[in-house]
Enzyme design. Sequence first.
Site, short mmCIF file in Angstrom:
data_model
loop_
_atom_site.label_atom_id
_atom_site.label_comp_id
_atom_site.label_asym_id
_atom_site.label_seq_id
_atom_site.Cartn_x
_atom_site.Cartn_y
_atom_site.Cartn_z
N SER A 104 23.80 25.42 51.11
CA SER A 104 24.01 23.98 51.28
C SER A 104 25.30 23.48 50.64
CB SER A 104 22.79 23.24 50.73
OG SER A 104 22.90 21.89 51.03
N ASP A 131 28.29 18.00 53.87
CA ASP A 131 28.31 19.12 52.92
C ASP A 131 28.54 20.46 53.62
OD1 ASP A 131 25.83 19.29 54.15
OD2 ASP A 131 24.83 20.05 52.36
N ARG A 172 23.92 17.03 54.72
CA ARG A 172 24.07 15.85 53.86
C ARG A 172 25.22 14.98 54.34
NH1 ARG A 172 23.05 17.36 47.60
NH2 ARG A 172 21.19 18.60 47.92
C1 G16 Z 1 17.60 20.29 49.60
C2 G16 Z 1 16.37 19.68 50.20
C3 G16 Z 1 16.35 18.20 49.92
C4 G16 Z 1 16.46 17.94 48.44
C5 G16 Z 1 17.70 18.61 47.90
C6 G16 Z 1 17.80 18.52 46.40
O1 G16 Z 1 18.74 19.81 50.23
O2 G16 Z 1 16.31 19.89 51.58
O3 G16 Z 1 15.16 17.69 50.42
O4 G16 Z 1 16.51 16.58 48.19
O5 G16 Z 1 17.67 19.98 48.24
O6 G16 Z 1 16.73 19.19 45.84
P1 G16 Z 1 16.64 19.45 44.29
O7 G16 Z 1 16.60 18.07 43.66
O8 G16 Z 1 15.36 20.21 44.10
O9 G16 Z 1 17.87 20.19 43.87
P2 G16 Z 1 19.98 20.74 50.56
O10 G16 Z 1 21.00 19.83 51.17
O11 G16 Z 1 20.41 21.32 49.24
O12 G16 Z 1 19.46 21.78 51.50
#
Ligand code: G16
Length: 554
Positions: free
Chosen positions: A117, A282, A287
Amino acid sequence: MPSFTVKEVPTKPYDGQKPGTSGLRKRVKIFQQDNYTENFVQATLSAIPDGPAGATLVVGGDGRFFLKEAVQKIIRLAAGNKVSKLVIGQNGILSTPAASNLIRKRKATGGILLTASHNPGGPDNDFGIKYNMSNGGPAPESVTDKIYQITTKISSYQQADLPDIDLSKIGTTKHGDFTIEVIDPVDDYVILMKEIFDFDLLRSFFKKRPDFKVLFDSMHGVTGPYNERLLVTELGLPKSSVMNSIPLPDFGDGHPDPNLTYAHDLVDRVEKENIDFGAASDGDGDRNMIIGKGAFVNPSDSVALIAAYADAIPYFKKSGLKGLARSMPTSGAIDRVAKKKGIQVFEVPTGWKFFGNLMDAGKCSLCGEESFGTGSDHIREKDGVWAIIAWLSIVAYASETNPKVGLNDILNKHYAEYGRNYFSRYDYEEVDSEHAAKVIDRLTAFINDKSNVGKSFGRYEVAAADNFEYTDPIDGSVSKNQGIRIIFSDGSRIIFRLSGTGSQGATIRLYVEKYEQKNYTVDTQTAIQDLIKLALELSQLVEFTGRKKPTVIT
Ligand code: G16
Protein backbone atom coordinates in the site's frame (compact mmCIF):
# COMPACT_ATOMS: atom_id res chain seq x y z
CA MET A 1 2.61 -25.14 -25.23
CA PRO A 2 4.13 -28.10 -23.46
CA SER A 3 2.79 -29.07 -20.10
CA PHE A 4 4.90 -29.10 -16.94
CA THR A 5 5.67 -31.35 -14.02
CA VAL A 6 4.88 -30.53 -10.41
CA LYS A 7 7.36 -31.00 -7.59
CA GLU A 8 6.54 -31.20 -3.91
CA VAL A 9 9.21 -28.98 -2.34
CA PRO A 10 9.96 -29.53 1.37
CA THR A 11 9.88 -26.42 3.57
CA LYS A 12 9.72 -25.33 7.20
CA PRO A 13 7.33 -22.82 8.80
CA TYR A 14 8.39 -19.22 9.39
CA ASP A 15 7.15 -17.33 12.45
CA GLY A 16 5.07 -14.22 12.05
CA GLN A 17 3.19 -14.86 8.80
CA LYS A 18 -0.01 -13.53 10.33
CA PRO A 19 -1.87 -11.18 7.97
CA GLY A 20 -2.55 -7.75 9.53
CA THR A 21 -5.22 -5.15 8.76
CA SER A 22 -4.69 -5.78 5.05
CA GLY A 23 -2.54 -8.81 4.24
CA LEU A 24 1.03 -9.71 5.14
CA ARG A 25 3.35 -6.69 5.05
CA LYS A 26 7.04 -7.11 5.84
CA ARG A 27 10.41 -5.86 4.75
CA VAL A 28 11.45 -7.06 1.26
CA LYS A 29 14.45 -8.83 2.81
CA ILE A 30 12.08 -10.98 4.85
CA PHE A 31 10.08 -11.97 1.75
CA GLN A 32 13.37 -12.76 -0.03
CA GLN A 33 14.33 -15.47 2.49
CA ASP A 34 14.35 -19.01 1.11
CA ASN A 35 10.78 -20.30 0.77
CA TYR A 36 9.27 -17.37 2.74
CA THR A 37 7.11 -16.10 -0.12
CA GLU A 38 6.38 -19.64 -1.35
CA ASN A 39 5.17 -20.68 2.12
CA PHE A 40 2.76 -17.76 2.36
CA VAL A 41 1.43 -18.15 -1.17
CA GLN A 42 0.98 -21.91 -0.71
CA ALA A 43 -0.92 -21.24 2.54
CA THR A 44 -3.06 -18.67 0.74
CA LEU A 45 -3.89 -21.10 -2.08
CA SER A 46 -4.65 -23.89 0.41
CA ALA A 47 -6.98 -21.55 2.33
CA ILE A 48 -9.17 -20.74 -0.70
CA PRO A 49 -12.61 -21.83 0.55
CA ASP A 50 -13.28 -24.34 -2.28
CA GLY A 51 -9.61 -25.18 -2.76
CA PRO A 52 -7.25 -23.95 -5.47
CA ALA A 53 -7.98 -26.67 -8.07
CA GLY A 54 -9.93 -25.22 -11.01
CA ALA A 55 -9.77 -21.66 -9.61
CA THR A 56 -9.43 -18.49 -11.67
CA LEU A 57 -7.32 -15.88 -9.89
CA VAL A 58 -6.50 -12.27 -10.69
CA VAL A 59 -2.88 -11.37 -9.92
CA GLY A 60 -1.17 -7.99 -9.88
CA GLY A 61 0.39 -5.31 -7.76
CA ASP A 62 1.60 -1.76 -7.44
CA GLY A 63 4.93 -2.14 -9.24
CA ARG A 64 7.06 -2.10 -6.12
CA PHE A 65 10.44 -3.80 -5.79
CA PHE A 66 10.18 -7.64 -5.68
CA LEU A 67 6.86 -7.63 -7.58
CA LYS A 68 8.26 -9.35 -10.67
CA GLU A 69 9.89 -12.18 -8.72
CA ALA A 70 6.77 -12.65 -6.60
CA VAL A 71 4.49 -12.91 -9.65
CA GLN A 72 6.70 -15.63 -11.18
CA LYS A 73 6.61 -17.55 -7.89
CA ILE A 74 2.81 -17.23 -7.79
CA ILE A 75 2.57 -18.54 -11.36
CA ARG A 76 4.59 -21.67 -10.49
CA LEU A 77 2.67 -22.29 -7.28
CA ALA A 78 -0.72 -21.70 -8.90
CA ALA A 79 0.09 -24.18 -11.68
CA GLY A 80 1.45 -26.62 -9.08
CA ASN A 81 -1.82 -26.36 -7.15
CA LYS A 82 -3.99 -27.02 -10.24
CA VAL A 83 -5.32 -23.47 -10.51
CA SER A 84 -6.98 -23.32 -13.90
CA LYS A 85 -6.35 -19.70 -14.91
CA LEU A 86 -4.46 -16.58 -13.87
CA VAL A 87 -5.49 -13.14 -15.14
CA ILE A 88 -2.42 -10.95 -14.71
CA GLY A 89 -1.93 -7.22 -15.32
CA GLN A 90 0.69 -6.44 -17.94
CA ASN A 91 4.15 -6.47 -16.29
CA GLY A 92 2.39 -7.59 -13.14
CA ILE A 93 0.79 -4.15 -12.67
CA LEU A 94 -2.73 -3.68 -11.30
CA SER A 95 -3.98 -1.03 -8.91
CA THR A 96 -5.86 -2.48 -5.95
CA PRO A 97 -9.20 -1.01 -7.14
CA ALA A 98 -8.60 -2.29 -10.69
CA ALA A 99 -7.86 -5.77 -9.30
CA SER A 100 -11.07 -5.70 -7.26
CA ASN A 101 -13.02 -4.69 -10.36
CA LEU A 102 -11.44 -7.45 -12.46
CA ILE A 103 -12.20 -10.14 -9.89
CA ARG A 104 -15.86 -9.10 -9.97
CA LYS A 105 -16.09 -8.61 -13.73
CA ARG A 106 -14.42 -11.92 -14.57
CA LYS A 107 -16.35 -13.74 -11.82
CA ALA A 108 -12.97 -15.00 -10.64
CA THR A 109 -12.48 -17.17 -7.57
CA GLY A 110 -10.38 -14.43 -6.01
CA GLY A 111 -7.15 -12.54 -6.42
CA ILE A 112 -3.64 -12.23 -5.06
CA LEU A 113 -2.65 -8.58 -4.67
CA LEU A 114 0.99 -7.67 -4.30
CA THR A 115 1.30 -4.43 -2.40
CA ALA A 116 2.31 -2.88 0.87
CA SER A 117 0.00 0.00 0.00
CA HIS A 118 1.36 3.36 1.16
CA ASN A 119 4.51 1.90 2.79
CA PRO A 120 7.79 2.78 1.02
CA GLY A 121 9.26 0.32 -1.51
CA GLY A 122 12.74 -0.75 -2.59
CA PRO A 123 15.21 -3.42 -1.44
CA ASP A 124 15.30 -2.04 2.13
CA ASN A 125 11.61 -1.27 2.42
CA ASP A 126 8.31 -3.12 2.32
CA PHE A 127 6.49 -5.71 0.28
CA GLY A 128 3.09 -7.24 0.85
CA ILE A 129 0.73 -10.00 -0.26
CA LYS A 130 -3.00 -10.20 0.33
CA TYR A 131 -5.84 -12.41 -0.81
CA ASN A 132 -9.16 -11.04 -2.06
CA MET A 133 -12.35 -13.07 -2.30
CA SER A 134 -14.76 -13.57 -5.20
CA ASN A 135 -16.63 -10.39 -4.23
CA GLY A 136 -13.41 -8.48 -4.98
CA GLY A 137 -12.83 -7.57 -1.33
CA PRO A 138 -10.07 -8.42 1.13
CA ALA A 139 -10.39 -11.85 2.75
CA PRO A 140 -12.31 -11.86 6.04
CA GLU A 141 -10.63 -12.90 9.28
CA SER A 142 -11.95 -16.46 8.97
CA VAL A 143 -9.81 -16.88 5.83
CA THR A 144 -6.76 -14.90 6.99
CA ASP A 145 -6.77 -16.91 10.24
CA LYS A 146 -6.80 -20.10 8.18
CA ILE A 147 -3.88 -18.83 6.07
CA TYR A 148 -1.96 -18.10 9.25
CA GLN A 149 -2.74 -21.51 10.77
CA ILE A 150 -1.42 -23.22 7.63
CA THR A 151 1.80 -21.15 7.70
CA THR A 152 2.51 -22.41 11.22
CA LYS A 153 2.48 -26.05 10.12
CA ILE A 154 3.53 -26.00 6.47
CA SER A 155 5.97 -28.75 5.50
CA SER A 156 5.95 -28.56 1.67
CA TYR A 157 4.58 -26.64 -1.30
CA GLN A 158 3.51 -27.69 -4.79
CA GLN A 159 5.56 -26.04 -7.51
CA ALA A 160 5.38 -26.38 -11.32
CA ASP A 161 8.70 -26.39 -13.19
CA LEU A 162 7.59 -23.57 -15.52
CA PRO A 163 10.21 -21.11 -16.83
CA ASP A 164 9.72 -17.37 -16.17
CA ILE A 165 6.70 -16.18 -18.15
CA ASP A 166 6.95 -13.04 -20.30
CA LEU A 167 4.39 -10.65 -18.80
CA SER A 168 5.17 -7.72 -21.08
CA LYS A 169 2.90 -8.90 -23.90
CA ILE A 170 -0.88 -8.78 -23.72
CA GLY A 171 -2.45 -12.10 -24.68
CA THR A 172 -3.26 -15.62 -23.55
CA THR A 173 -0.87 -18.57 -23.27
CA LYS A 174 -1.69 -22.16 -22.38
CA HIS A 175 0.57 -24.52 -20.50
CA GLY A 176 -1.22 -27.86 -20.51
CA ASP A 177 -4.48 -27.20 -18.63
CA PHE A 178 -3.14 -24.02 -17.09
CA THR A 179 -3.96 -20.68 -18.75
CA ILE A 180 -2.28 -17.32 -18.28
CA GLU A 181 -4.02 -14.24 -19.64
CA VAL A 182 -2.03 -11.00 -19.57
CA ILE A 183 -4.33 -7.98 -19.79
CA ASP A 184 -4.10 -4.21 -20.07
CA PRO A 185 -4.35 -3.05 -16.43
CA VAL A 186 -6.19 0.18 -17.24
CA ASP A 187 -8.89 -0.65 -19.85
CA ASP A 188 -11.55 -2.25 -17.64
CA TYR A 189 -11.12 0.36 -14.95
CA VAL A 190 -11.68 3.21 -17.43
CA ILE A 191 -14.89 1.52 -18.61
CA LEU A 192 -16.07 1.29 -15.00
CA MET A 193 -15.35 4.97 -14.24
CA LYS A 194 -17.26 6.02 -17.36
CA GLU A 195 -20.26 4.01 -16.17
CA ILE A 196 -20.20 5.68 -12.74
CA PHE A 197 -19.53 9.34 -13.54
CA ASP A 198 -20.85 11.85 -16.04
CA PHE A 199 -17.75 12.50 -18.14
CA ASP A 200 -19.68 14.87 -20.44
CA LEU A 201 -20.59 17.04 -17.46
CA LEU A 202 -16.97 17.07 -16.30
CA ARG A 203 -15.67 17.94 -19.77
CA SER A 204 -18.14 20.80 -20.09
CA PHE A 205 -17.17 22.06 -16.61
CA PHE A 206 -13.50 22.20 -17.63
CA LYS A 207 -14.48 24.04 -20.83
CA LYS A 208 -16.43 26.62 -18.82
CA ARG A 209 -13.62 26.99 -16.28
CA PRO A 210 -10.39 26.86 -18.31
CA ASP A 211 -8.76 28.69 -15.40
CA PHE A 212 -9.59 25.80 -12.99
CA LYS A 213 -6.23 24.18 -12.36
CA VAL A 214 -6.00 20.49 -11.46
CA LEU A 215 -2.88 18.67 -10.31
CA PHE A 216 -2.85 14.94 -9.59
CA ASP A 217 0.19 13.42 -7.87
CA SER A 218 0.52 9.67 -8.42
CA MET A 219 3.56 9.66 -6.11
CA HIS A 220 5.27 7.24 -8.53
CA GLY A 221 2.74 4.63 -7.45
CA VAL A 222 0.50 2.57 -9.66
CA THR A 223 -2.11 5.22 -10.58
CA GLY A 224 0.01 7.17 -13.11
CA PRO A 225 -1.21 5.24 -16.18
CA TYR A 226 -4.81 5.33 -14.88
CA ASN A 227 -4.72 9.10 -14.39
CA GLU A 228 -3.12 9.80 -17.73
CA ARG A 229 -5.93 7.89 -19.42
CA LEU A 230 -8.77 9.32 -17.34
CA LEU A 231 -7.71 12.92 -16.79
CA VAL A 232 -5.64 13.65 -19.87
CA THR A 233 -7.07 11.39 -22.59
CA GLU A 234 -10.72 11.19 -21.47
CA LEU A 235 -11.28 14.54 -19.73
CA GLY A 236 -8.91 16.51 -21.95
CA LEU A 237 -6.88 18.13 -19.16
CA PRO A 238 -3.36 19.29 -20.05
CA LYS A 239 -0.52 16.87 -19.40
CA SER A 240 0.78 19.30 -16.80
CA SER A 241 -2.23 18.24 -14.66
CA VAL A 242 -0.49 15.03 -13.63
CA MET A 243 2.81 14.59 -11.80
CA ASN A 244 4.99 11.65 -10.71
CA SER A 245 3.06 9.47 -13.14
CA ILE A 246 5.65 6.82 -13.85
CA PRO A 247 5.32 3.87 -11.45
CA LEU A 248 8.75 3.15 -9.93
CA PRO A 249 9.86 0.14 -7.82
CA ASP A 250 11.02 2.48 -5.01
CA PHE A 251 8.39 5.19 -5.67
CA GLY A 252 11.24 7.55 -6.57
CA ASP A 253 12.65 7.06 -3.07
CA GLY A 254 9.46 8.59 -1.68
CA HIS A 255 6.83 7.50 0.81
CA PRO A 256 3.74 6.98 -1.35
CA ASP A 257 1.26 7.97 1.34
CA PRO A 258 -1.10 10.76 0.29
CA ASN A 259 -1.16 13.00 3.34
CA LEU A 260 0.07 16.52 4.08
CA THR A 261 3.43 15.22 5.33
CA TYR A 262 4.43 12.77 2.61
CA ALA A 263 2.74 14.46 -0.38
CA HIS A 264 4.69 17.66 0.32
CA ASP A 265 5.69 18.18 -3.34
CA LEU A 266 2.04 18.41 -4.27
CA VAL A 267 1.19 20.57 -1.24
CA ASP A 268 3.99 23.04 -2.13
CA ARG A 269 2.97 23.26 -5.77
CA VAL A 270 -0.71 23.73 -4.95
CA GLU A 271 0.14 26.70 -2.74
CA LYS A 272 2.78 28.23 -5.03
CA GLU A 273 0.93 27.75 -8.32
CA ASN A 274 -2.56 28.59 -7.02
CA ILE A 275 -3.89 25.18 -7.94
CA ASP A 276 -7.66 24.93 -7.40
CA PHE A 277 -7.79 21.16 -7.06
CA GLY A 278 -4.83 19.05 -5.97
CA ALA A 279 -5.07 15.33 -5.41
CA ALA A 280 -2.82 12.41 -4.60
CA SER A 281 -3.15 8.67 -4.35
CA ASP A 282 -0.96 6.06 -2.69
CA GLY A 283 1.31 3.23 -3.91
CA ASP A 284 -1.51 0.84 -4.88
CA GLY A 285 -4.11 3.49 -5.70
CA ASP A 286 -6.72 2.87 -3.04
CA ARG A 287 -6.07 5.93 -0.84
CA ASN A 288 -6.64 9.55 -1.80
CA MET A 289 -6.07 13.07 -0.56
CA ILE A 290 -7.84 16.17 -1.85
CA ILE A 291 -6.55 19.70 -1.31
CA GLY A 292 -6.77 23.13 -2.89
CA LYS A 293 -4.99 26.38 -2.29
CA GLY A 294 -5.65 26.99 1.42
CA ALA A 295 -8.04 24.03 1.54
CA PHE A 296 -7.75 20.51 2.89
CA VAL A 297 -10.55 17.98 2.66
CA ASN A 298 -10.25 15.84 5.76
CA PRO A 299 -10.97 12.21 4.76
CA SER A 300 -13.72 11.96 7.40
CA ASP A 301 -15.38 15.02 5.85
CA SER A 302 -14.72 13.74 2.34
CA VAL A 303 -17.05 10.77 2.64
CA ALA A 304 -19.67 12.89 4.40
CA LEU A 305 -19.65 15.41 1.57
CA ILE A 306 -19.81 12.75 -1.13
CA ALA A 307 -22.90 11.43 0.68
CA ALA A 308 -24.38 14.94 0.84
CA TYR A 309 -23.69 15.46 -2.88
CA ALA A 310 -24.74 11.96 -3.99
CA ASP A 311 -26.89 13.53 -6.73
CA ALA A 312 -23.71 14.78 -8.43
CA ILE A 313 -22.78 11.16 -9.22
CA PRO A 314 -25.02 9.30 -11.70
CA TYR A 315 -24.20 5.92 -10.09
CA PHE A 316 -25.76 7.05 -6.79
CA LYS A 317 -28.48 9.15 -8.40
CA LYS A 318 -29.76 6.09 -10.23
CA SER A 319 -29.90 3.64 -7.32
CA GLY A 320 -30.00 5.99 -4.31
CA LEU A 321 -27.81 5.58 -1.25
CA LYS A 322 -28.71 2.22 0.30
CA GLY A 323 -26.72 2.87 3.44
CA LEU A 324 -23.52 4.50 4.64
CA ALA A 325 -20.62 3.26 6.72
CA ARG A 326 -17.43 4.43 8.36
CA SER A 327 -14.67 2.87 10.43
CA MET A 328 -14.92 3.44 14.17
CA PRO A 329 -12.14 6.05 14.46
CA THR A 330 -13.51 8.03 11.48
CA SER A 331 -15.38 11.14 12.60
CA GLY A 332 -19.14 11.22 12.85
CA ALA A 333 -19.51 13.83 10.06
CA ILE A 334 -21.10 11.18 7.83
CA ASP A 335 -23.55 10.24 10.61
CA ARG A 336 -24.99 13.76 10.44
CA VAL A 337 -25.61 13.49 6.70
CA ALA A 338 -27.11 10.02 7.19
CA LYS A 339 -29.47 11.37 9.84
CA LYS A 340 -30.64 14.22 7.67
CA LYS A 341 -31.21 11.94 4.69
CA GLY A 342 -32.82 9.23 6.83
CA ILE A 343 -30.23 6.63 5.82
CA GLN A 344 -28.72 3.96 8.05
CA VAL A 345 -25.04 4.36 8.95
CA PHE A 346 -22.78 1.53 10.16
CA GLU A 347 -19.69 1.80 12.36
CA VAL A 348 -17.18 -0.98 11.64
CA PRO A 349 -13.63 -1.72 12.83
CA THR A 350 -10.63 -0.38 10.91
CA GLY A 351 -10.04 -2.46 7.78
CA TRP A 352 -11.79 -2.25 4.44
CA LYS A 353 -12.72 -5.92 4.66
CA PHE A 354 -15.46 -5.03 7.16
CA PHE A 355 -17.44 -3.04 4.59
CA GLY A 356 -17.70 -5.94 2.13
CA ASN A 357 -20.41 -7.92 3.90
CA LEU A 358 -22.59 -4.81 4.23
CA MET A 359 -22.18 -4.05 0.54
CA ASP A 360 -22.84 -7.62 -0.56
CA ALA A 361 -26.05 -7.55 1.50
CA GLY A 362 -27.14 -4.33 -0.23
CA LYS A 363 -26.88 -2.32 2.99
CA CYS A 364 -24.10 0.06 2.09
CA SER A 365 -23.43 2.12 -1.04
CA LEU A 366 -20.77 4.49 0.23
CA CYS A 367 -18.19 4.30 2.99
CA GLY A 368 -14.99 5.87 4.16
CA GLU A 369 -12.19 5.89 6.64
CA GLU A 370 -10.10 8.57 8.27
CA SER A 371 -7.01 6.86 6.80
CA PHE A 372 -7.55 8.54 3.42
CA GLY A 373 -9.80 5.76 2.14
CA THR A 374 -13.11 6.41 0.41
CA GLY A 375 -15.13 4.10 -1.78
CA SER A 376 -18.45 2.71 -2.83
CA ASP A 377 -20.06 -0.58 -3.74
CA HIS A 378 -18.85 -0.34 -7.36
CA ILE A 379 -15.99 -2.55 -6.11
CA ARG A 380 -14.96 -3.99 -2.74
CA GLU A 381 -11.82 -1.94 -2.12
CA LYS A 382 -11.42 1.73 -1.40
CA ASP A 383 -10.67 3.63 -4.56
CA GLY A 384 -8.37 6.66 -4.78
CA VAL A 385 -8.99 7.62 -8.40
CA TRP A 386 -12.75 7.12 -7.97
CA ALA A 387 -12.75 9.46 -4.93
CA ILE A 388 -10.92 12.12 -6.89
CA ILE A 389 -13.34 11.95 -9.82
CA ALA A 390 -16.20 12.00 -7.28
CA TRP A 391 -14.80 15.27 -5.90
CA LEU A 392 -14.36 16.75 -9.37
CA SER A 393 -18.02 15.83 -9.94
CA ILE A 394 -19.00 17.66 -6.73
CA VAL A 395 -17.15 20.78 -7.88
CA ALA A 396 -18.76 20.60 -11.34
CA TYR A 397 -22.21 20.13 -9.75
CA ALA A 398 -21.73 22.97 -7.22
CA SER A 399 -20.51 25.27 -10.00
CA GLU A 400 -23.96 25.11 -11.59
CA THR A 401 -25.24 27.38 -8.80
CA ASN A 402 -21.94 29.13 -7.99
CA PRO A 403 -19.85 29.35 -11.18
CA LYS A 404 -16.64 30.33 -9.38
CA VAL A 405 -16.97 27.75 -6.61
CA GLY A 406 -13.81 26.46 -4.91
CA LEU A 407 -13.13 23.69 -2.39
CA ASN A 408 -13.35 25.99 0.64
CA ASP A 409 -16.77 27.29 -0.48
CA ILE A 410 -18.03 23.71 -0.67
CA LEU A 411 -16.58 22.79 2.74
CA ASN A 412 -17.83 25.93 4.50
CA LYS A 413 -21.32 25.55 3.09
CA HIS A 414 -21.37 21.99 4.43
CA TYR A 415 -20.09 23.00 7.88
CA ALA A 416 -22.65 25.82 8.05
CA GLU A 417 -25.40 23.29 7.46
CA TYR A 418 -24.14 20.33 9.54
CA GLY A 419 -21.60 21.78 11.97
CA ARG A 420 -18.01 20.58 11.90
CA ASN A 421 -16.47 17.42 13.32
CA TYR A 422 -12.89 18.54 13.86
CA PHE A 423 -10.72 15.46 13.48
CA SER A 424 -7.03 14.67 13.62
CA ARG A 425 -4.82 11.60 13.89
CA TYR A 426 -1.39 11.48 15.52
CA ASP A 427 0.83 8.56 14.46
CA TYR A 428 3.80 7.42 16.53
CA GLU A 429 5.60 5.10 14.12
CA GLU A 430 8.10 2.31 14.86
CA VAL A 431 7.72 2.57 18.64
CA ASP A 432 9.34 -0.19 20.70
CA SER A 433 6.60 -2.85 21.00
CA GLU A 434 7.03 -3.16 24.77
CA HIS A 435 6.66 0.59 25.26
CA ALA A 436 3.53 0.59 23.10
CA ALA A 437 2.12 -2.28 25.18
CA LYS A 438 2.57 -0.20 28.34
CA VAL A 439 0.51 2.64 26.85
CA ILE A 440 -2.24 0.21 25.91
CA ASP A 441 -2.11 -1.46 29.36
CA ARG A 442 -2.54 1.87 31.08
CA LEU A 443 -5.49 2.81 28.88
CA THR A 444 -7.01 -0.64 29.37
CA ALA A 445 -6.85 -0.11 33.13
CA PHE A 446 -8.60 3.25 32.62
CA ILE A 447 -11.51 1.78 30.64
CA ASN A 448 -11.82 -1.19 32.98
CA ASP A 449 -12.23 1.14 35.96
CA LYS A 450 -15.93 1.87 35.66
CA SER A 451 -15.67 4.70 38.20
CA ASN A 452 -14.09 6.78 35.43
CA VAL A 453 -17.45 7.10 33.69
CA GLY A 454 -18.98 10.38 34.84
CA LYS A 455 -15.60 11.88 35.80
CA SER A 456 -14.77 15.29 34.36
CA PHE A 457 -11.46 16.38 32.88
CA GLY A 458 -11.76 20.13 32.32
CA ARG A 459 -14.79 20.67 30.09
CA TYR A 460 -14.91 16.95 29.16
CA GLU A 461 -17.07 14.49 31.08
CA VAL A 462 -16.50 10.79 30.33
CA ALA A 463 -19.74 9.32 28.98
CA ALA A 464 -18.36 5.90 28.01
CA ALA A 465 -15.01 4.14 27.82
CA ASP A 466 -14.45 0.75 26.21
CA ASN A 467 -12.50 -1.35 23.75
CA PHE A 468 -14.53 -1.36 20.52
CA GLU A 469 -16.11 -4.69 19.66
CA TYR A 470 -18.01 -5.35 16.44
CA THR A 471 -20.58 -7.96 15.64
CA ASP A 472 -21.00 -8.22 11.89
CA PRO A 473 -24.74 -7.75 11.28
CA ILE A 474 -24.64 -10.09 8.28
CA ASP A 475 -22.65 -13.14 9.39
CA GLY A 476 -22.61 -12.59 13.16
CA SER A 477 -18.81 -12.83 13.40
CA VAL A 478 -17.35 -10.93 16.34
CA SER A 479 -14.18 -8.81 16.20
CA LYS A 480 -12.85 -7.80 19.62
CA ASN A 481 -10.25 -5.27 20.81
CA GLN A 482 -10.64 -2.94 17.85
CA GLY A 483 -9.55 0.24 19.61
CA ILE A 484 -9.78 1.95 22.98
CA ARG A 485 -12.43 4.64 23.02
CA ILE A 486 -13.03 7.38 25.54
CA ILE A 487 -16.24 9.13 24.58
CA PHE A 488 -17.26 12.40 26.24
CA SER A 489 -20.73 13.68 26.90
CA ASP A 490 -20.45 16.41 24.21
CA GLY A 491 -19.69 13.73 21.58
CA SER A 492 -15.93 14.41 21.53
CA ARG A 493 -13.80 11.28 21.40
CA ILE A 494 -10.26 10.12 22.12
CA ILE A 495 -9.30 6.81 20.51
CA PHE A 496 -6.12 4.78 20.69
CA ARG A 497 -5.23 1.72 18.67
CA LEU A 498 -2.18 -0.06 17.37
CA SER A 499 -1.81 -0.09 13.60
CA GLY A 500 -2.14 -3.44 11.86
CA THR A 501 -0.22 -2.39 8.75
CA GLY A 502 3.23 -1.43 9.99
CA SER A 503 6.18 -3.72 9.27
CA GLN A 504 8.56 -2.74 12.06
CA GLY A 505 7.91 -2.27 15.81
CA ALA A 506 4.53 -0.83 16.76
CA THR A 507 2.69 2.21 15.43
CA ILE A 508 0.42 3.90 17.96
CA ARG A 509 -2.46 5.82 16.45
CA LEU A 510 -4.18 8.50 18.50
CA TYR A 511 -7.40 9.84 17.00
CA VAL A 512 -9.32 12.82 18.37
CA GLU A 513 -12.63 14.27 17.35
CA LYS A 514 -14.47 17.37 18.52
CA TYR A 515 -17.81 18.64 17.27
CA GLU A 516 -18.60 22.33 16.93
CA GLN A 517 -21.95 23.42 15.60
CA LYS A 518 -21.17 27.06 14.88
CA ASN A 519 -17.48 27.63 15.37
CA TYR A 520 -16.33 25.95 12.17
CA THR A 521 -13.55 28.15 10.80
CA VAL A 522 -10.87 27.46 13.42
CA ASP A 523 -7.68 25.67 12.37
CA THR A 524 -8.07 21.96 13.25
CA GLN A 525 -4.94 21.66 15.39
CA THR A 526 -6.00 24.70 17.43
CA ALA A 527 -9.48 23.29 17.83
CA ILE A 528 -8.35 19.93 19.18
CA GLN A 529 -5.28 20.86 21.26
CA ASP A 530 -7.05 20.47 24.61
CA LEU A 531 -8.12 16.94 23.68
CA ILE A 532 -4.61 16.00 22.57
CA LYS A 533 -3.25 17.25 25.89
CA LEU A 534 -5.82 15.20 27.76
CA ALA A 535 -5.11 12.09 25.65
CA LEU A 536 -1.38 12.34 26.36
CA GLU A 537 -2.05 12.80 30.07
CA LEU A 538 -4.38 9.83 30.30
CA SER A 539 -2.13 7.52 28.29
CA GLN A 540 1.26 8.74 29.57
CA LEU A 541 2.39 8.10 25.99
CA VAL A 542 5.32 10.51 26.08
CA GLU A 543 6.57 9.05 29.37
CA PHE A 544 6.30 5.41 28.23
CA THR A 545 7.64 5.83 24.69
CA GLY A 546 10.00 8.79 25.00
CA ARG A 547 8.31 10.26 21.92
CA LYS A 548 7.76 13.96 22.44
CA LYS A 549 6.17 14.39 19.03
CA PRO A 550 4.20 12.19 16.64
CA THR A 551 5.87 11.02 13.43
CA VAL A 552 2.93 12.18 11.32
CA ILE A 553 -0.10 14.35 12.03
CA THR A 554 -3.04 14.08 9.67
C1 G16 B 1 -5.47 -0.60 5.21
C2 G16 B 1 -6.92 -0.95 5.41
C3 G16 B 1 -7.68 0.24 5.91
C4 G16 B 1 -7.04 0.79 7.17
C5 G16 B 1 -5.58 1.09 6.90
C6 G16 B 1 -4.84 1.50 8.15
O1 G16 B 1 -5.35 0.34 4.20
O2 G16 B 1 -7.50 -1.41 4.23
O3 G16 B 1 -8.99 -0.15 6.15
O4 G16 B 1 -7.70 1.93 7.59
O5 G16 B 1 -4.95 -0.05 6.39
O6 G16 B 1 -4.86 0.45 9.04
P1 G16 B 1 -4.01 0.47 10.37
O7 G16 B 1 -4.54 1.65 11.15
O8 G16 B 1 -4.28 -0.85 11.02
O9 G16 B 1 -2.58 0.70 9.99
P2 G16 B 1 -4.16 0.28 3.14
O10 G16 B 1 -4.34 1.49 2.28
O11 G16 B 1 -2.89 0.33 3.97
O12 G16 B 1 -4.33 -1.01 2.42
